[in-house]
Design an enzyme around this catalytic site. Structure first.
Site, PDB file in Angstrom:
ATOM      1  N   GLU A  86       0.832  -1.200   0.000  1.00  0.00           N
ATOM      2  CA  GLU A  86       0.000   0.000   0.000  1.00  0.00           C
ATOM      3  C   GLU A  86       0.872   1.258   0.000  1.00  0.00           C
ATOM      4  O   GLU A  86       0.577   2.237  -0.687  1.00  0.00           O
ATOM      5  CB  GLU A  86      -0.920  -0.012   1.230  1.00  0.00           C
ATOM      6  N   GLU A 125       2.213   1.655  -3.355  1.00  0.00           N
ATOM      7  CA  GLU A 125       1.141   2.112  -4.243  1.00  0.00           C
ATOM      8  C   GLU A 125       0.914   3.618  -4.083  1.00  0.00           C
ATOM      9  O   GLU A 125       0.748   4.345  -5.066  1.00  0.00           O
ATOM     10  CB  GLU A 125      -0.155   1.339  -3.937  1.00  0.00           C
ATOM     11  N   CYS A 172      -8.135  -2.275   4.000  1.00  0.00           N
ATOM     12  CA  CYS A 172      -7.952  -3.405   4.929  1.00  0.00           C
ATOM     13  C   CYS A 172      -9.264  -3.816   5.570  1.00  0.00           C
ATOM     14  O   CYS A 172      -9.435  -4.947   5.989  1.00  0.00           O
ATOM     15  CB  CYS A 172      -7.004  -3.045   6.051  1.00  0.00           C
ATOM     16  N   SER A 191      -7.265   1.394  -2.418  1.00  0.00           N
ATOM     17  CA  SER A 191      -5.994   0.718  -2.682  1.00  0.00           C
ATOM     18  C   SER A 191      -6.297  -0.677  -3.226  1.00  0.00           C
ATOM     19  O   SER A 191      -7.173  -1.380  -2.712  1.00  0.00           O
ATOM     20  CB  SER A 191      -5.199   0.602  -1.389  1.00  0.00           C
ATOM     21  N   LYS A 245     -14.989 -10.166   8.181  1.00  0.00           N
ATOM     22  CA  LYS A 245     -13.943 -11.013   7.601  1.00  0.00           C
ATOM     23  C   LYS A 245     -14.512 -12.363   7.162  1.00  0.00           C
ATOM     24  O   LYS A 245     -14.004 -12.988   6.239  1.00  0.00           O
ATOM     25  CB  LYS A 245     -12.811 -11.224   8.618  1.00  0.00           C
ATOM     26  N   GLU A 259     -15.759 -11.529   3.862  1.00  0.00           N
ATOM     27  CA  GLU A 259     -14.646 -11.257   2.947  1.00  0.00           C
ATOM     28  C   GLU A 259     -14.017 -12.549   2.431  1.00  0.00           C
ATOM     29  O   GLU A 259     -13.725 -12.686   1.249  1.00  0.00           O
ATOM     30  CB  GLU A 259     -13.587 -10.406   3.652  1.00  0.00           C
ATOM     31  N   GLU A 281     -13.261 -13.847  -5.597  1.00  0.00           N
ATOM     32  CA  GLU A 281     -11.935 -13.448  -6.101  1.00  0.00           C
ATOM     33  C   GLU A 281     -10.816 -13.856  -5.145  1.00  0.00           C
ATOM     34  O   GLU A 281      -9.645 -13.841  -5.517  1.00  0.00           O
ATOM     35  CB  GLU A 281     -11.885 -11.941  -6.388  1.00  0.00           C
ATOM     36  N   CYS A 329     -10.170  -1.775  14.796  1.00  0.00           N
ATOM     37  CA  CYS A 329     -10.389  -3.214  15.025  1.00  0.00           C
ATOM     38  C   CYS A 329     -10.473  -3.566  16.508  1.00  0.00           C
ATOM     39  O   CYS A 329     -11.060  -4.580  16.866  1.00  0.00           O
ATOM     40  CB  CYS A 329      -9.290  -4.038  14.374  1.00  0.00           C
TER      41      CYS A 329
END
Lengths: 586, 157
Positions: free
Chosen positions: A285, A288, A311, A331, A370, A373, A378, A515
């Protein structure tokens, strides 16, 4: 302004105007029972609809008033424990229980149920209304992250406050009326068909078993018991700062070593750290960001700035649902968990000489999003998910307990190599502002070629909803912003879209405090001191680390050298980056 | 009124109503009220348009629609029947009248006859308890109802 004088149970008290009776009572050691009420002042969360009537008090006159939603007036005489009040409160509890399933022993909330606890404290052991009493019956429903059992909904509306006001998602709300009233989605559709982003903050605050996380422990036990499988585990940064609470340790106790020991005893073949992957995320990141800044400086108009972190899976869902026009700002770097998966399943599986499908990756996360996710198509290869099972901090605590492990007496152990080393930059991913700080620690060096003079960037820390800071990159000012809770993310996105702010990078985390306040963490039961203790613990862990910048992680440098190549390129690009989808809906 | 087709024309009608109330979220109930008067009922698609225009979560719109018995998500019949089940009507036998309507029409409360001619709903008090039990068909009021009158009344339509 003058203080207001009143008496509560004959105790005189002086309070600022606008103070509720509940708060005034607290000042003089009177704890009025509450159920629907919830307040987290440090992160600006309050729910006081006066819906449950558990906190009713007598202030004279024919009616009783809810202490959580009634402000003090001069010379008020408040009774919180008169027979009239106690009787009313008891009746309220009995009425709530009369329409509540009594399967407490089998309920997922069980010991954590605030309704059960309160009923026990009040000594309610019989229900005069049960005969001929109507009970509502809703179907139980599930989703990748959240289970719903609406029969257990007591209409406290905490979940609605979190979903609508704190997260500004508006997936759930009160529907129907009277006996049929319940909190549900529009047209009572399943959560997956709604605009739910699976942040799970509804689960984090539900006082009963109406909303719970999906329990994936059985799959973990099954994988461990399977001799053909090698089972590895990774733990997110914020677990170590919260897990201890489940075993009676003080909030904010760091239990990193004990957690590793416990995971080994549960039977995981190798115990790794998501922090290792968080360092990897920062490398990608950070690179990037520098790449985008460089290209913009060269006049490339196709590059989108600011760069938003990606994230947080709930934030990614939110962005895909609500702001598809911003997807190019996200990102492309995957979240640490989703970087860990494919690296483990290629590099590490090869190292062990086993097939990809025989390596089971279990992630311990503070998060219920999560779970969603990991099911994104993908993030899989030939039908095999990069991360096979996600469990929350709470599930891990249960896993430790059912494996007969006395957590507190465990020795401290270290993570396995090579995906066990991490820097302070990775640890602070658990706090709001942490990803930005970690990124700045590395980006500074990438841009200027030298190490920053300081390692701590206080300007991005704290609990304010949207924080902006300008970091001096050796003469070049770089503007960054941090938001936690999706209402603030929404604010930040609108600010960006207004074009008035020249921002380079933005960090978003969906949960209050980041978190550490994730929906999979031990229940805070409305005590924001717990969040603060975890927050401080994370920074303590960072301070204790020898290396605090992600580019100083030696094991990670080896992995780049031997396997990934350079950030953003080749294998790193292929395994560590993703794309996003327009899922706009209302 | 029968089931409507959700086309650009319908959406424009809804947009216009929202516009009339300044697209303000505080006007949600008024917007829904007028939309139902115009379209006859509030199907999902229409609620979505309202939610988008007023910038409120869809579940809030649905919350209001499902809370108030006046709002309906089902298309009404050409002649909507509203039978009062308020206290006065109830004690004077409105329930038996309701059964008779259900029997004659072959539908339950909240349903529409297959030909779309009648729909049957209940409400609480029409404000003329002296006529109890009472019902309305369209804008016409029928009072002092008895089960045996039902067939005759329906034959008027």
């Amino acid at each position: 302004m003058d203080l207001i004088k009143l008496t509560i149970d004959n105790v005189p008290v002086e309070v600022e105007p606008g103070t509720t009776i509940l708060k005034a009572a607290e000042k003089v050691g009177i704890k009025i029972p509450t159920l629907c009420y919830m307040e987290l002042p440090d992160v600006g969360v309050i729910n006081n609809p006066g819906a449950c009537r558990m906190c009713v008090v007598d202030i004279g006159g024919p009616r009783l008033f809810p202490a959580c939603a009634t402000t003090c007036t001069p010379n008020m005489v408040v009774k919180t424990n008169s027979p009239r009040v106690l009787n009313a409160r008891r009746t309220v509890m009995q009425l709530i229980l009369s329409d509540h399933p009594a399967d407490c022993l089998l309920c997922a909330k069980n010991d954590d149920c605030e309704l059960r606890k309160l009923a026990a404290e009040m000594g309610v052991h019989e229900l005069p209304f049960v005969e001929n009493c109507k009970q509502s019956h809703y179907k139980k429903s599930t989703s990748p992250s959240i289970n719903r059992d609406q029969d257990k909904c007591i209409m406290c509306r905490r979940c609605e406050t979190m979903c609508n006001e704190v997260e500004s998602v508006g997936a759930i709300g009160a529907i129907n009326r009277g006996f049929n009233a319940v909190v549900a989605t529009a047209f009572e559709r399943p959560l997956v068909d709604s605009n739910c982003v699976f942040c799970g903050q509804c689960v984090a605050v539900c006082p009963t078993g109406a909303l719970t996380e999906v329990n994936n422990n059985p799959e973990v036990l099954e994988a461990i018991a399977d001799p053909t499988k090698t089972v590895i585990v990774e733990t997110a940064p914020s677990i170590r700062a919260a897990l201890g609470e489940e075993f009676g340790l003080e909030p904010g106790t760091l239990v990193t070593g004990k957690m590793v020991a416990a995971l080994r005893r549960i039977g995981f073949d190798y115990v790794f750290d998501t922090d290792f992957a968080a360092d990897m995320t920062i490398m990608e990141e950070g690179s990037e960001l520098v790449d985008r800044l460089t290209r913009v400086a060269k006049g490339d108009k196709s590059v989108k700035l600011p760069l938003f972190t990606s994230c947080c899976p709930a934030w990614v869902n939110f962005c895909e649902n609500e702001y598809p026009e911003m997807l190019d700002n996200l990102s492309t770097a995957k979240s640490p968990m989703e970087m860990f998966g494919p690296v483990a399943k290629s590099m590490y599986a090869d190292k062990l000489g086993i097939k990809r499908e025989n390596l089971v990756v279990v992630s311990v996360m503070p998060c219920v999003a999560k779970k969603f996710e990991r099911q994104r198509p993908e993030f899989s290869k030939d039908g095999d998910s990069d991360v096979n099972i996600v469990i929350t901090t709470r599930e891990l605590a249960r896993l430790i307990k059912i494996n007969n492990i006395d957590f507190k007496s465990l020795p401290d152990e270290d993570f396995d190599a090579p995906m066990g080393e991490s820097t302070g930059g990775a640890v602070i991913f658990g706090n709001t502002g942490g990803v930005m700080e970690a990124a700045v620690r590395v980006a500074y060096e990438l841009v200027t070629g030298k190490k920053p003079e300081k390692v701590e960037f206080d300007e991005v820390r704290g609990f304010e909803g949207v924080r902006m800071a300008t970091i001096d990159f050796a003469g070049t000012p770089v503007n960054v912003a941090v938001a936690h809770e999706l209402r603030n993310a929404r604010k930040l996105v609108e600010m960006v879209k207004s074009g008035k702010y020249n921002l380079a990078a933005c960090e978003v985390m969906a949960c209050p405090g980041g978190c550490i306040g994730g929906a999979g963490q031990p229940f805070h039961h409305g005590d924001s001191n717990i969040l603060i203790a975890r927050h401080n613990a994370i920074y303590r862990e960072d301070e204790n680390k020898k290396c605090r910048r992600s580019n100083e992680n030696k094991q990670l440098a080896e992995v780049y050298k031997e396997f990934l190549g350079k950030p953003l390129a080749g294998r790193a690009h292929e395994l560590l980056h993703t794309r996003y989808f327009d899922r706009h809906r209302i | 009124m029968n089931k409507i087709e959700i086309n650009d024309c319908t959406i424009k009608k809804v947009n216009d109503i929202c516009e009339k109330f300044g697209n303000k979220s505080g006007e949600l109930i008024n917007v829904l009220h007028e939309t139902q008067n115009t379209l006859g009922y509030l199907p999902e698609e229409v609620q979505k348009v309202v939610a988008q225009n007023l910038n409120v979560p869809l579940v809030k719109v649905y919350g209001v629609v499902s809370f108030y018995s006046f709002f309906t998500m089902k298309p009404k019949g050409e002649h909507p029947i509203s039978l009062c089940l308020g206290t006065a009507c109830y004690v004077r036998g409105a329930e038996n009248v309701l059964r008779e309507f259900e029997k004659e029409l072959g539908i339950k409360v909240g349903e529409v006859t297959p030909d779309g001619k009648f729909s049957l709903d209940c409400l609480r008090c029409l404000g003329c308890c002296g006529l109890a039990p009472v019902c309305m068909i369209g804008d016409k009021v029928y009072g002092r109802l008895e089960p045996k009158m039902v067939k005759e009344i329906l034959a008027e339509y």
